[in-house]
Write an enzyme that holds these catalytic residues in place. Structure first.
Site, PDB file in Angstrom:
ATOM      1  CD  GLU A  82     -16.462  54.861 -16.352  1.00  0.00           C
ATOM      2  OE1 GLU A  82     -16.983  55.906 -15.929  1.00  0.00           O
ATOM      3  OE2 GLU A  82     -16.466  53.801 -15.708  1.00  0.00           O
ATOM      4  CB  SER A 343      32.782  11.431 -14.725  1.00  0.00           C
ATOM      5  OG  SER A 343      32.913  10.212 -14.029  1.00  0.00           O
TER       6      SER A 343
END
Length: 684
Positions: A82, A343
């Protein structure tokens, strides 16, 4: 030759004119610097790893980019492809401008704009769509020079990495790497890096999830350019071209789904939420819950909370089997749901009994049919063990001894202890705590249950649980004294382990709520506390579901997946080991005020409860049998299904019946003396 010379001179003149235009346009070069760009909010774990991101308000996946978080190979390829002179030019590359000007002079139109990365950043920030005219280019050049001078090269590169388009609602290299490869961009293969370099040039027409062949050709052109530029070696190019192009976008990470949503909702203005979770362990427990619960039955869900009880930090929290599974109501976070704990509160009753001095682990206690006022508890299997130690009573999870101890401690006092620890157990409106609290007659959240057991694991000090990193923690709260907490942990460590699991490693307790609605298992080793719940979010009954069979194996596997075992703490130095004969006389036998209960109490159908919906698989075309269980009365018993005799049974007090099909069914039981009881259930 002469035309080329003239074109070159003209191009040079145009480049100089452009440079002059840039200087002239300097004052007009002000504008946004990208700081106002909205980014996706992130929830990350204790090590900064992404747990779950959220789209921006404009429905984009966009994360701040930083060159230090990107594979250096990608950065070299990006620059070579680029903007080769990115590090040298001031935002505009005169040589690139000269090339573009020459192309424009020869063709009469802009062929390439000579854009630098800085100029592309300006275009991405401004979001202009007014074409490729010379005026637009001059404005971009002016803005690029000025912006680069204001924020510097590194920030300019970071903005490109943040804003470059990758197709659809994906912007920036991090979002693209996650969407197309399912990973962070710190380590990229040559093929992956080349594809990410190529996509921003034409993000919509090169999208690999829509145009894979176009994307492949664009990637391969980048690889060829990198070979010519000396960035890649031939073997790297060959391996890059051999890589498969992704044919679909991947889903963004979605770990700790419920906890992440809560974090965002609590502080919507915060962009990065740093949690105490460990992504590896969170992922492992989510996978475990999916594997186990999905195969256990339809509409079932589950939840897990895992805590480092030394620090009080939550290391994993799984709110459901699958947040997107509507049949299992996966969007409901069951770690916060109030359910009957069965329980699982018994160990805290024993700890309080030991602490107050009314019992010791070797104290003998009676497990016989007993009545406490109007309350007559019975054991889960309807059998009784006679005289046992409280150690054995807790290991076997016997109901009558637990209620006897709770009666001695005082249910309101026990309830107040839970409240003092910061737990808010739920009672039906207007009710005061009674003995039924000890067997699940109260509502509690899985998260709170995990905190209570973390307190037992820490010697009786319940740590304030934290899910966010770096926040001040309040002081720990007492739930039991050190000796009592150790006694309970020592007893629970000797509880029988699930099938194929090793006993003695984890102190744990299971629980099953009334009507088989909830299965629980919660326990700890020397470092971690884990709590597991399995059931249906709508609270309907699940025949056969129990804490020991359904939840306990998940608990033990969860510990195995969390890492190496940490030994339980040794006996406190000041705590003597006493046998039953060495106890003081008042502690040798526990004798609460109670009266023997008659075996000829009113006949009742204990299961299924009246009005319950029972899933026997009718919708799946494979009807299962229905278990029926009774209390009271005298054998033999006769069961009628919709008025028709179905089965007879004796002292075992349970039998199997086969309903005719889906719909409402009336079950009746007649005992040997003619007493009867009935319930109506809906079979599904």
């Amino acid at each position: 030759m002469r035309k080329r010379l003239i074109a070159g001179m003209a191009a040079g003149g145009l480049a100089l004119a452009g440079a002059g235009g840039v200087v002239f346009a300097w004052r007009a070069g002000s504008g946004p610097d990208g700081s106002a760009t909205p980014y996706s909010r992130e929830v990350v774990d204790r090590n900064g790893r992404l747990l779950r991101p959220f789209q921006t308000d404009d429905d984009m996946w966009r994360f701040p980019g930083a060159a230090g978080d990107v594979d250096p190979l990608f950065l070299r390829m990006l620059s070579a492809y680029e903007d080769r002179r990115f590090r040298q030019h001031p935002g505009v590359d005169p040589l690139a401008l000269a090339r573009a000007a020459g192309q424009w002079l020869i063709s009469g139109r802009i062929v390439s704009g000579g854009s630098t990365l800085s100029m592309q950043v300006v275009r991405l920030i401004d979001k202009r769509e007014d074409g490729r005219s010379l005026a637009v280019k001059l404005r971009e050049m002016a803005r690029a020079v000025r912006l680069e001078r204001e924020i510097g090269k590194e920030r300019m590169l970071d903005l490109y990495l943040s804003l470059a388009p990758y197709g659809g609602n994906v912007e920036g290299i991090r979002a693209a790497s996650l969407a197309y490869f399912g990973k962070e961009p710190r380590r990229l293969s040559p093929g992956e890096a080349a594809l990410l370099v190529a996509l921003p040039q034409a993000p919509e027409t090169r999208r690999p999830d829509r145009f894979p062949e176009t994307a492949r050709r664009a990637r391969d052109r980048v690889l060829d350019r990198m070979l010519a530029a000396g960035v890649l070696k031939p073997e790297q190019v060959a391996s890059g071209k051999a890589e498969r192009v992704p044919l679909a976008r991947r889903a963004m990470p979605a770990f700790a789904w419920h906890a992440a949503s809560e974090a965002i909702a609590a502080r919507p203005a915060t962009r990065v939420h740093r949690m105490t979770f460990d992504r590896t362990q969170q992922e492992a427990l989510e996978a475990l819950l999916r594997e186990r619960v999905r195969s256990a039955g339809a509409k079932l869900s589950g939840a897990i909370v895992a805590i480092d009880h030394r620090s009080g930090e939550v290391i994993a929290r799984v709110g459901s089997v699958d947040p997107l599974d509507h049949e299992r109501q996966g969007a409901v976070d069951m770690t916060w749901a109030v359910r009957s704990p069965g329980s699982t509160l018994k160990p805290l009753i024993y700890a309080m009994a030991y602490e107050t001095g009314i019992a010791h682990p070797e104290t003998l206690i009676e497990d016989r049919p007993s009545r406490f006022g109007n309350y007559a508890p019975a054991n889960f299997d309807r059998g009784y063990q006679g005289t046992v130690s409280t150690r054995t009573a807790l290991q076997m999870s016997l109901n009558v001894p637990a209620i006897a101890l709770l009666d001695g401690v005082g249910p309101q006092r026990f309830y107040a202890r839970l409240e003092q620890a910061g737990i808010r157990p739920a009672l039906p409106r207007g009710e005061v705590p009674g003995l039924a609290v000890g067997l699940g007659g109260v509502g509690i959240r899985l998260f709170d249950l995990a905190a209570l057991y973390a307190g037992l694991a820490r010697g009786g000090e319940m740590p304030p649980l934290a899910e966010r990193r770096g926040e001040p923690a309040p002081a720990a709260r007492p739930i039991a004294d050190e000796n009592s907490a150790w006694f309970v942990g020592d007893i629970l460590a000797d509880a029988p382990a699930p099938e194929a699991a090793m006993s003695g490693r984890y102190a744990y307790k299971t629980g099953t709520s009334y009507g088989f609605r909830d299965a629980w298992a919660v326990g700890f080793d020397g470092r971690r506390t884990v709590a597991v719940w399995v059931g249906r979010p709508d609270g309907s009954s699940v025949p056969g579901i129990t804490g020991r069979i359904t939840a306990a194996p998940i608990l033990f596997d969860a510990f195995a997946r969390l890492g190496p075992y940490a030994p339980l703490p040794p006996r406190p130095a000041a705590l003597p080991a006493l046998s039953a004969s060495q106890l003081p006389a008042p502690l040798r036998r526990f004798g609460p005020a109670r009266e023997e209960a008659s075996d000829v109490r009113d006949l009742k159908i204990a299961f299924p409860p009246d009005g319950v919906h029972v899933d026997l698989g009718a919708a799946r075309g494979e009807m299962e049998p229905l278990a029926i269980r009774t209390t009271g009365g005298r054998p033999p018993f006769t069961v009628l299904v919709d008025g028709r005799p179905a089965v007879r049974f004796g002292a075992q007090r349970q039998a199997i019946v086969h309903p005719d099909g889906p719909g409402f069914t009336t079950l009746s039981v007649i005992d040997g003396e003619g007493r009867s009881a009935s319930v109506t259930v809906r079979v599904e």
